[in-house]
Scaffold this motif. Structure first.
Motif, PDB file in Angstrom:
ATOM      1  N   CYS A  45      25.100  -7.390 -20.230  1.00  9.30           N
ATOM      2  CA  CYS A  45      23.991  -7.756 -21.134  1.00  9.30           C
ATOM      3  C   CYS A  45      22.655  -7.856 -20.400  1.00  9.30           C
ATOM      4  O   CYS A  45      21.615  -7.981 -21.044  1.00  9.30           O
ATOM      5  CB  CYS A  45      24.308  -9.041 -21.885  1.00  9.30           C
ATOM      6  SG  CYS A  45      24.090 -10.556 -20.942  1.00  9.30           S
ATOM      7  N   GLY A  46      22.668  -7.850 -19.070  1.00 12.80           N
ATOM      8  CA  GLY A  46      21.424  -7.881 -18.307  1.00 12.80           C
ATOM      9  C   GLY A  46      20.934  -9.273 -17.944  1.00 12.80           C
ATOM     10  O   GLY A  46      19.944  -9.431 -17.244  1.00 12.80           O
ATOM     11  N   GLN A  47      21.638 -10.301 -18.392  1.00 11.80           N
ATOM     12  CA  GLN A  47      21.208 -11.676 -18.142  1.00 11.80           C
ATOM     13  C   GLN A  47      21.359 -12.054 -16.673  1.00 11.80           C
ATOM     14  O   GLN A  47      20.490 -12.723 -16.108  1.00 11.80           O
ATOM     15  CB  GLN A  47      22.038 -12.607 -19.040  1.00 11.80           C
ATOM     16  CG  GLN A  47      21.608 -14.063 -19.075  1.00 11.80           C
ATOM     17  CD  GLN A  47      22.155 -14.902 -17.937  1.00 11.80           C
ATOM     18  OE1 GLN A  47      21.397 -15.600 -17.258  1.00 11.80           O
ATOM     19  NE2 GLN A  47      23.447 -14.812 -17.689  1.00 11.80           N
ATOM     20  N   LEU A  48      22.464 -11.657 -16.026  1.00 10.84           N
ATOM     21  CA  LEU A  48      22.751 -12.029 -14.631  1.00 10.84           C
ATOM     22  C   LEU A  48      22.610 -10.796 -13.748  1.00 10.84           C
ATOM     23  O   LEU A  48      23.257  -9.772 -13.981  1.00 10.84           O
ATOM     24  CB  LEU A  48      24.181 -12.591 -14.513  1.00 10.84           C
ATOM     25  CG  LEU A  48      24.653 -12.938 -13.098  1.00 10.84           C
ATOM     26  CD1 LEU A  48      23.788 -14.036 -12.480  1.00 10.84           C
ATOM     27  CD2 LEU A  48      26.125 -13.369 -13.131  1.00 10.84           C
ATOM     28  N   ARG A  49      21.739 -10.910 -12.735  1.00 10.57           N
ATOM     29  CA  ARG A  49      21.498  -9.785 -11.847  1.00 10.57           C
ATOM     30  C   ARG A  49      21.400 -10.272 -10.414  1.00 10.57           C
ATOM     31  O   ARG A  49      21.017 -11.412 -10.166  1.00 10.57           O
ATOM     32  CB  ARG A  49      20.179  -9.078 -12.221  1.00 10.57           C
ATOM     33  CG  ARG A  49      20.254  -8.248 -13.505  1.00 10.57           C
ATOM     34  CD  ARG A  49      18.872  -7.805 -13.965  1.00 10.57           C
ATOM     35  NE  ARG A  49      18.089  -8.964 -14.379  1.00 10.57           N
ATOM     36  CZ  ARG A  49      16.808  -9.172 -14.053  1.00 10.57           C
ATOM     37  NH1 ARG A  49      16.153  -8.293 -13.312  1.00 10.57           N
ATOM     38  NH2 ARG A  49      16.187 -10.255 -14.460  1.00 10.57           N
ATOM     39  N   ILE A  50      21.704  -9.388  -9.483  1.00 12.61           N
ATOM     40  CA  ILE A  50      21.493  -9.691  -8.069  1.00 12.61           C
ATOM     41  C   ILE A  50      20.822  -8.482  -7.423  1.00 12.61           C
ATOM     42  O   ILE A  50      21.238  -7.341  -7.639  1.00 12.61           O
ATOM     43  CB  ILE A  50      22.813 -10.082  -7.349  1.00 12.61           C
ATOM     44  CG1 ILE A  50      22.537 -10.452  -5.881  1.00 12.61           C
ATOM     45  CG2 ILE A  50      23.861  -8.981  -7.447  1.00 12.61           C
ATOM     46  CD1 ILE A  50      23.706 -11.110  -5.189  1.00 12.61           C
ATOM     47  N   PHE A  54      30.035 -15.114 -12.729  1.00 15.92           N
ATOM     48  CA  PHE A  54      30.059 -14.202 -13.868  1.00 15.92           C
ATOM     49  C   PHE A  54      29.089 -14.654 -14.941  1.00 15.92           C
ATOM     50  O   PHE A  54      28.663 -15.808 -14.987  1.00 15.92           O
ATOM     51  CB  PHE A  54      31.482 -14.018 -14.416  1.00 15.92           C
ATOM     52  CG  PHE A  54      32.146 -15.258 -14.915  1.00 15.92           C
ATOM     53  CD1 PHE A  54      32.845 -16.084 -14.053  1.00 15.92           C
ATOM     54  CD2 PHE A  54      32.085 -15.589 -16.258  1.00 15.92           C
ATOM     55  CE1 PHE A  54      33.472 -17.225 -14.525  1.00 15.92           C
ATOM     56  CE2 PHE A  54      32.720 -16.728 -16.744  1.00 15.92           C
ATOM     57  CZ  PHE A  54      33.419 -17.557 -15.866  1.00 15.92           C
ATOM     58  N   CYS A  55      28.718 -13.730 -15.790  1.00 14.47           N
ATOM     59  CA  CYS A  55      27.722 -14.001 -16.830  1.00 14.47           C
ATOM     60  C   CYS A  55      28.382 -14.795 -17.955  1.00 14.47           C
ATOM     61  O   CYS A  55      29.375 -14.350 -18.527  1.00 14.47           O
ATOM     62  CB  CYS A  55      27.151 -12.684 -17.364  1.00 14.47           C
ATOM     63  SG  CYS A  55      26.058 -12.934 -18.783  1.00 14.47           S
ATOM     64  N   PRO A  56      27.819 -15.957 -18.301  1.00 14.29           N
ATOM     65  CA  PRO A  56      28.413 -16.763 -19.378  1.00 14.29           C
ATOM     66  C   PRO A  56      28.230 -16.131 -20.760  1.00 14.29           C
ATOM     67  O   PRO A  56      28.887 -16.527 -21.707  1.00 14.29           O
ATOM     68  CB  PRO A  56      27.648 -18.093 -19.283  1.00 14.29           C
ATOM     69  CG  PRO A  56      26.367 -17.762 -18.603  1.00 14.29           C
ATOM     70  CD  PRO A  56      26.654 -16.602 -17.695  1.00 14.29           C
ATOM     71  N   VAL A  57      27.359 -15.139 -20.851  1.00 13.07           N
ATOM     72  CA  VAL A  57      27.108 -14.503 -22.154  1.00 13.07           C
ATOM     73  C   VAL A  57      28.078 -13.345 -22.380  1.00 13.07           C
ATOM     74  O   VAL A  57      28.791 -13.292 -23.380  1.00 13.07           O
ATOM     75  CB  VAL A  57      25.649 -13.999 -22.253  1.00 13.07           C
ATOM     76  CG1 VAL A  57      25.413 -13.305 -23.588  1.00 13.07           C
ATOM     77  CG2 VAL A  57      24.682 -15.164 -22.061  1.00 13.07           C
ATOM     78  N   CYS A  58      28.135 -12.409 -21.418  1.00 15.14           N
ATOM     79  CA  CYS A  58      28.942 -11.195 -21.646  1.00 15.14           C
ATOM     80  C   CYS A  58      30.221 -11.164 -20.801  1.00 15.14           C
ATOM     81  O   CYS A  58      31.075 -10.326 -21.026  1.00 15.14           O
ATOM     82  CB  CYS A  58      28.103  -9.945 -21.395  1.00 15.14           C
ATOM     83  SG  CYS A  58      27.732  -9.638 -19.665  1.00 15.14           S
ATOM     84  N   GLY A  59      30.346 -12.061 -19.807  1.00 10.23           N
ATOM     85  CA  GLY A  59      31.604 -12.179 -19.074  1.00 10.23           C
ATOM     86  C   GLY A  59      31.774 -11.296 -17.853  1.00 10.23           C
ATOM     87  O   GLY A  59      32.800 -11.375 -17.172  1.00 10.23           O
ATOM     88  N   THR A  60      30.798 -10.443 -17.540  1.00 13.57           N
ATOM     89  CA  THR A  60      30.924  -9.579 -16.373  1.00 13.57           C
ATOM     90  C   THR A  60      30.895 -10.395 -15.079  1.00 13.57           C
ATOM     91  O   THR A  60      30.015 -11.231 -14.901  1.00 13.57           O
ATOM     92  CB  THR A  60      29.743  -8.577 -16.317  1.00 13.57           C
ATOM     93  OG1 THR A  60      29.684  -7.844 -17.528  1.00 13.57           O
ATOM     94  CG2 THR A  60      29.895  -7.619 -15.131  1.00 13.57           C
ATOM     95  N   THR A  61      31.848 -10.138 -14.185  1.00 16.12           N
ATOM     96  CA  THR A  61      31.772 -10.696 -12.834  1.00 16.12           C
ATOM     97  C   THR A  61      30.856  -9.800 -12.023  1.00 16.12           C
ATOM     98  O   THR A  61      31.117  -8.604 -11.886  1.00 16.12           O
ATOM     99  CB  THR A  61      33.154 -10.753 -12.169  1.00 16.12           C
ATOM    100  OG1 THR A  61      33.980 -11.641 -12.911  1.00 16.12           O
ATOM    101  CG2 THR A  61      33.041 -11.254 -10.731  1.00 16.12           C
ATOM    102  N   VAL A  62      29.766 -10.354 -11.496  1.00 18.27           N
ATOM    103  CA  VAL A  62      28.770  -9.536 -10.808  1.00 18.27           C
ATOM    104  C   VAL A  62      28.900  -9.636  -9.293  1.00 18.27           C
ATOM    105  O   VAL A  62      28.784  -8.643  -8.595  1.00 18.27           O
ATOM    106  CB  VAL A  62      27.340  -9.921 -11.260  1.00 18.27           C
ATOM    107  CG1 VAL A  62      26.287  -9.070 -10.550  1.00 18.27           C
ATOM    108  CG2 VAL A  62      27.206  -9.750 -12.772  1.00 18.27           C
TER     109      VAL A  62
END
Ligand SMILES: [Zn+2]
Ligand SMILES: [Zn+2]
Length: 137
Positions: free
Chosen positions: A10-15, A73-81
């Motif tokens: 979703c783009g919320q969590l990035r590194i 991981f993103c709490p919105v879409c669940g992706t482990t980044v």
């Protein structure tokens, strides 16, 4: 130095990481299969500096050899980044798929080959370990 950004769906969590990865590897362990939902994990480790944007939920898992890994991981879409290893503050392991870049450097190491699905073929020249030569990374 060139930088790359890995993002959740979703783009919320990035590194954002700098320079080339210290290493790129595949892990076939069952924990990586379950945490990713895929049949193996592909991880790239980077040294500092790196910058995190957004909010992450954390999950800590103890590896077979006692190391503790903190997955974000993103709490919105669940992706482990990405994840870090406790006590190893200078580096981060980023899920290669989160870069959404088919040109990303290929893995050179494969660990937990004992758990590899037999139909998964590795790139030529990959260094294969039956388990993990070092604490999981
Ligand atoms: Zn997200
Ligand atoms: Zn693993």
């Amino acid at each position: 130095m060139s930088s790359r950004t890995a993002s959740c769906l979703c783009g919320q969590l990035r590194i954002q990481v700098e320079g080339e990865p210290r290493g790129v590897g595949i892990c076939h362990c069952l924990a990586c299969q379950q945490r990713t939902g895929s049949v193996f994990a592909t991880l790239a480790s980077f040294s500092e500096p790196f910058k995190v944007f957004g909010t992450a939920t954390e999950y800590v898992r103890a590896g077979d050899q006692g190391a503790r890994f903190r997955f974000r991981f993103c709490p919105v879409c669940g992706t482990t980044v990405f994840h870090t290893e406790e006590g190893e503050s200078g580096r981060v392991s980023v899920a290669v798929g989160a870069f959404a870049d088919p040109g990303f450097p290929a893995p050179r190491v494969s660990v937990y080959d004992c758990r590899r699905h037999p139909w998964v073929q590795l790139p030529p020249g990959t260094k294969v370990f039956v388990k993990d030569p070092t604490p999981e990374g």
